[in-house]
Write a protein that holds these residues in place. Structure first.
Motif, PDB file in Angstrom:
ATOM      1  N   ILE A   1       0.854  -1.195   0.000  1.00 31.83           N
ATOM      2  CA  ILE A   1       0.000   0.000   0.000  1.00 31.83           C
ATOM      3  C   ILE A   1       0.882   1.235   0.000  1.00 31.83           C
ATOM      4  N   THR A   2       0.647   2.116  -0.958  1.00 26.07           N
ATOM      5  CA  THR A   2       1.334   3.398  -0.967  1.00 26.07           C
ATOM      6  C   THR A   2       0.288   4.502  -1.031  1.00 26.07           C
ATOM      7  N   SER A   3       0.744   5.743  -1.077  1.00 28.13           N
ATOM      8  CA  SER A   3      -0.209   6.856  -1.096  1.00 28.13           C
ATOM      9  C   SER A   3       0.376   8.055  -1.804  1.00 28.13           C
ATOM     10  N   VAL A   4      -0.501   8.948  -2.191  1.00 26.59           N
ATOM     11  CA  VAL A   4      -0.063  10.282  -2.565  1.00 26.59           C
ATOM     12  C   VAL A   4       0.367  10.987  -1.276  1.00 26.59           C
ATOM     13  N   THR A   5       1.091  12.100  -1.398  1.00 24.08           N
ATOM     14  CA  THR A   5       1.440  12.889  -0.226  1.00 24.08           C
ATOM     15  C   THR A   5       0.265  13.804   0.113  1.00 24.08           C
ATOM     16  N   ARG A   6      -0.129  13.810   1.383  1.00 24.17           N
ATOM     17  CA  ARG A   6      -1.267  14.615   1.827  1.00 24.17           C
ATOM     18  C   ARG A   6      -0.823  15.588   2.921  1.00 24.17           C
ATOM     19  N   ASP A   7      -0.093  16.623   2.508  1.00 25.61           N
ATOM     20  CA  ASP A   7       0.352  17.634   3.461  1.00 25.61           C
ATOM     21  C   ASP A   7      -0.812  18.440   4.025  1.00 25.61           C
ATOM     22  N   ASP A   8      -1.991  18.312   3.410  1.00 17.85           N
ATOM     23  CA  ASP A   8      -3.167  19.039   3.895  1.00 17.85           C
ATOM     24  C   ASP A   8      -3.761  18.409   5.146  1.00 17.85           C
ATOM     25  N   LEU A   9      -3.402  17.159   5.439  1.00 19.77           N
ATOM     26  CA  LEU A   9      -3.950  16.465   6.608  1.00 19.77           C
ATOM     27  C   LEU A   9      -3.031  16.664   7.815  1.00 19.77           C
ATOM     28  N   PRO A  10      -3.602  16.853   9.007  1.00 16.62           N
ATOM     29  CA  PRO A  10      -2.774  17.092  10.203  1.00 16.62           C
ATOM     30  C   PRO A  10      -1.718  16.017  10.449  1.00 16.62           C
ATOM     31  N   ASP A  11      -2.065  14.760  10.168  1.00 17.34           N
ATOM     32  CA  ASP A  11      -1.105  13.665  10.405  1.00 17.34           C
ATOM     33  C   ASP A  11      -0.527  13.126   9.100  1.00 17.34           C
ATOM     34  N   GLY A  12      -0.772  13.819   7.994  1.00 16.57           N
ATOM     35  CA  GLY A  12      -0.262  13.375   6.702  1.00 16.57           C
ATOM     36  C   GLY A  12      -0.899  12.103   6.183  1.00 16.57           C
ATOM     37  N   GLY A  13      -1.936  11.627   6.868  1.00 10.69           N
ATOM     38  CA  GLY A  13      -2.616  10.397   6.455  1.00 10.69           C
ATOM     39  C   GLY A  13      -2.153   9.157   7.184  1.00 10.69           C
ATOM     40  N   ALA A  14      -1.395   9.336   8.273  1.00  8.16           N
ATOM     41  CA  ALA A  14      -0.880   8.172   9.010  1.00  8.16           C
ATOM     42  C   ALA A  14      -2.005   7.302   9.562  1.00  8.16           C
ATOM     43  N   GLU A  15      -3.058   7.937  10.087  1.00 15.41           N
ATOM     44  CA  GLU A  15      -4.182   7.175  10.641  1.00 15.41           C
ATOM     45  C   GLU A  15      -4.885   6.385   9.545  1.00 15.41           C
ATOM     46  N   HIS A  16      -4.938   6.935   8.342  1.00 17.33           N
ATOM     47  CA  HIS A  16      -5.573   6.242   7.224  1.00 17.33           C
ATOM     48  C   HIS A  16      -4.773   5.004   6.844  1.00 17.33           C
ATOM     49  N   PHE A  17      -3.448   5.117   6.843  1.00 19.67           N
ATOM     50  CA  PHE A  17      -2.604   3.942   6.633  1.00 19.67           C
ATOM     51  C   PHE A  17      -2.912   2.883   7.697  1.00 19.67           C
ATOM     52  N   LYS A  18      -2.982   3.318   8.944  1.00 21.91           N
ATOM     53  CA  LYS A  18      -3.246   2.385  10.047  1.00 21.91           C
ATOM     54  C   LYS A  18      -4.587   1.691   9.858  1.00 21.91           C
ATOM     55  N   ASN A  19      -5.596   2.457   9.450  1.00 15.65           N
ATOM     56  CA  ASN A  19      -6.923   1.869   9.242  1.00 15.65           C
ATOM     57  C   ASN A  19      -6.902   0.818   8.132  1.00 15.65           C
ATOM     58  N   CYS A  20      -6.130   1.077   7.072  1.00 15.71           N
ATOM     59  CA  CYS A  20      -6.017   0.099   5.981  1.00 15.71           C
ATOM     60  C   CYS A  20      -5.388  -1.200   6.485  1.00 15.71           C
ATOM     61  N   ILE A  21      -4.325  -1.069   7.265  1.00 14.83           N
ATOM     62  CA  ILE A  21      -3.651  -2.249   7.812  1.00 14.83           C
ATOM     63  C   ILE A  21      -4.601  -3.048   8.693  1.00 14.83           C
ATOM     64  N   GLU A  22      -5.319  -2.355   9.558  1.00 16.09           N
ATOM     65  CA  GLU A  22      -6.229  -3.036  10.488  1.00 16.09           C
ATOM     66  C   GLU A  22      -7.368  -3.727   9.746  1.00 16.09           C
ATOM     67  N   GLU A  23      -7.901  -3.093   8.699  1.00 11.65           N
ATOM     68  CA  GLU A  23      -8.994  -3.707   7.941  1.00 11.65           C
ATOM     69  C   GLU A  23      -8.512  -4.951   7.190  1.00 11.65           C
ATOM     70  N   ILE A  24      -7.317  -4.890   6.629  1.00 13.82           N
ATOM     71  CA  ILE A  24      -6.771  -6.059   5.931  1.00 13.82           C
ATOM     72  C   ILE A  24      -6.631  -7.228   6.892  1.00 13.82           C
ATOM     73  N   ARG A  25      -6.150  -6.959   8.085  1.00 15.38           N
ATOM     74  CA  ARG A  25      -5.910  -8.038   9.050  1.00 15.38           C
ATOM     75  C   ARG A  25      -7.199  -8.636   9.614  1.00 15.38           C
ATOM     76  N   LYS A  26      -8.310  -7.969   9.393  1.00 13.83           N
ATOM     77  CA  LYS A  26      -9.594  -8.540   9.786  1.00 13.83           C
ATOM     78  C   LYS A  26     -10.012  -9.663   8.837  1.00 13.83           C
ATOM     79  N   VAL A  27      -9.538  -9.602   7.587  1.00 14.27           N
ATOM     80  CA  VAL A  27     -10.030 -10.544   6.577  1.00 14.27           C
ATOM     81  C   VAL A  27      -8.941 -11.378   5.926  1.00 14.27           C
ATOM     82  N   SER A  28      -7.672 -11.090   6.240  1.00 15.88           N
ATOM     83  CA  SER A  28      -6.585 -11.773   5.535  1.00 15.88           C
ATOM     84  C   SER A  28      -5.370 -11.906   6.441  1.00 15.88           C
TER      85      SER A  28
END
Length: 283
Positions: A99-126
């Protein structure tokens, strides 16, 4: 611009497998760096039933002069995206997800929480291993702590180029910030770390060696090196196409610096054969 060597050309591959991958990605409304960055290995990876997911939109808040992803004002985050990525990983039967991403300097955390959410959702099913390729988060350690808490199997952040070329190629980035990001992850977790760079942007062999030394000192486990290919006339020009023999010399240079695990070749990209690199790092 120098003529593209034959060994950098790839045939079009269109099979039932590649069609299935495209269908799943389209159904889930997912972007891939394979498409967005015009990766030359796209057809090969699709034919192997895999792709590198590009999260947080298809436009970037930075304007790196080598990258085909367009700079623009990004849309709000799709809060359903982590779930859709997980569903795609499951449907594709992936054993290793990148999983990669565009750079999101507009977000307070740069999208770190979104990365975390992706990881957690994947581990629920795989039970797939997960590699993330992230922006620098402006060096924000709180954002990096969020990433560490999600415990991806591999943390990848690309240095992209040598120090002497860096500001021209990445005007909104910082060479030392990228090194510090990699170093922070290594010093505060047992996550496998990875980074990569392009060649062909007027760097010299001493520049490449120094960059490899810098990455080694930052604790990087896996390094990738590939040939820069100009996406369009609006992007940085290619200063040089490295020969196959020169790529063999770069492999020897990586060994000399102390890297045991690397992918180096003309068409090597960050996520190319990522599963093999990870498994080799464990050995």
């Amino acid at each position: 611009m120098p003529r593209l060597p034959e060994y950098l050309k790839r045939p079009i591959i269109d099979t039932e497998t590649t069609k299935t991958v495209r269908r799943i990605l389209k159904t889930k409304c997912l972007n891939t760096v394979c498409e967005g960055a015009r990766c030359p290995n796209k057809a090969e990876c699709y034919s192997r039933n895999t792709a590198t997911f590009l999260i947080m939109g298809s436009v970037c808040t930075r304007n790196c002069r080598y990258c085909n992803i367009s700079p623009a004002r990004p849309e709000p985050l799709d809060l359903e995206e982590p779930k859709h990525v997980a569903e795609a990983v499951k449907e594709l039967g992936l054993k290793f997800a990148v999983i990669t991403s565009v750079t999101r300097d507009d977000l307070p955390d740069g999208g770190a929480e979104h990365f975390k959410n992706c990881i957690e959702e994947i581990r629920k099913v795989s039970d797939a291993k997960i590699e993330i390729l992230t922006p620098d988060f402006k060096g924000d350690t709180k954002a990096l702590d969020t990433i560490i808490s999600a415990r991806p199997d591999v943390f990848n952040h690309n240095i992209e180029t040598v120090r002497s070329v860096f500001k021209n190629a990445r005007p909104q980035g910082d060479y030392d910030c990228s090194l510090n990001v990699l170093k922070y992850i290594k010093e505060n977790s047992d996550i496998v770390t990875k980074s990569g760079l392009m060649v062909g942007l007027s760097e010299g062999i001493n520049d490449i060696e120094q960059t490899l030394l810098d990455l080694k000192h930052a604790g990087v486990d896996i390094v990738t090196i590939g040939q820069y290919i100009q996406p369009s006339k609006q992007h940085l020009e290619v200063a040089k196409y490295y020969t196959l023999e020169e790529f063999e010399e770069l492999k020897e240079l990586a060994r000399k610096v102390g890297f045991k695990n690397f992918q180096i070749g003309p068409l090597v990209r960050s996520s190319y054969q990522a599963k093999n690199c990870f498994e080799e790092s464990l050995r």
